[in-house]
Design an enzyme around this catalytic site. Structure first.
Site, PDB file in Angstrom:
ATOM      1  N   GLU A  21       0.156 -38.580  92.010  1.00  0.00           N
ATOM      2  CA  GLU A  21      -1.234 -38.640  91.542  1.00  0.00           C
ATOM      3  C   GLU A  21      -2.185 -38.180  92.646  1.00  0.00           C
ATOM      4  O   GLU A  21      -3.167 -37.490  92.374  1.00  0.00           O
ATOM      5  CB  GLU A  21      -1.603 -40.064  91.129  1.00  0.00           C
ATOM      6  CG  GLU A  21      -0.878 -40.561  89.912  1.00  0.00           C
ATOM      7  CD  GLU A  21      -1.285 -41.969  89.552  1.00  0.00           C
ATOM      8  OE1 GLU A  21      -2.008 -42.119  88.552  1.00  0.00           O
ATOM      9  OE2 GLU A  21      -0.902 -42.918  90.287  1.00  0.00           O
ATOM     10  N   LYS A  98      -8.566 -42.694  82.058  1.00  0.00           N
ATOM     11  CA  LYS A  98      -7.486 -42.024  82.774  1.00  0.00           C
ATOM     12  C   LYS A  98      -6.446 -41.581  81.734  1.00  0.00           C
ATOM     13  O   LYS A  98      -5.397 -42.204  81.567  1.00  0.00           O
ATOM     14  CB  LYS A  98      -6.876 -42.970  83.812  1.00  0.00           C
ATOM     15  CG  LYS A  98      -5.902 -42.320  84.768  1.00  0.00           C
ATOM     16  CD  LYS A  98      -5.469 -43.315  85.845  1.00  0.00           C
ATOM     17  CE  LYS A  98      -4.486 -42.680  86.799  1.00  0.00           C
ATOM     18  NZ  LYS A  98      -4.054 -43.619  87.845  1.00  0.00           N
TER      19      LYS A  98
END
Length: 119
Positions: A21, A98
């Site tokens: 990420e 997200k």
């Protein structure tokens, strides 16, 4: 209290607890609801007496694109602080989406929503 809303602000950030990420980054979407009194601006038709949502949008995108954090809760808190720096903004609701979270099952979205005020 009146409300000014910005929905669907998109920015690429490198937030998350997993190395991939942080390295690859991902798109985050932010919804804001700013609480303020718009009567003075409306009475005088004067932008300086309300919140300039274009500037708020740019600042929020800069936060998302800025220094990485592990949690979207932390990101939401940073965004709320940024919004409350604007004179006249008494309260803010921040929802951070997200949609590409690293989850192993099918899902539509992950969100964290917080409300903060000057009080």
């Amino acid at each position: 209290m009146d409300r000014v809303a910005l929905r669907g602000l998109k920015a690429r950030g490198h937030h998350g607890v997993f190395p991939r990420e942080r390295e690859k980054g991902q798109t985050f979407i932010v919804d804001l609801v700013l609480g303020l009194d718009t009567r003075p601006a409306a009475a005088d038709d004067d932008l300086t007496k309300t919140v300039h949502y274009g500037i708020v949008a740019e600042e929020v995108v800069a936060v998302v694109e800025g220094e990485p954090v592990n949690l979207i809760e932390t990101l939401a808190e940073r965004i709320a602080r940024t919004c409350l720096k604007h004179e006249g903004v008494e309260e803010v609701e921040v929802c951070v989406h997200k949609p590409d979270a690293p989850i192993t099952v099918p899902f539509d979205d992950v969100t964290v929503t917080i409300t903060r005020s000057r009080v």
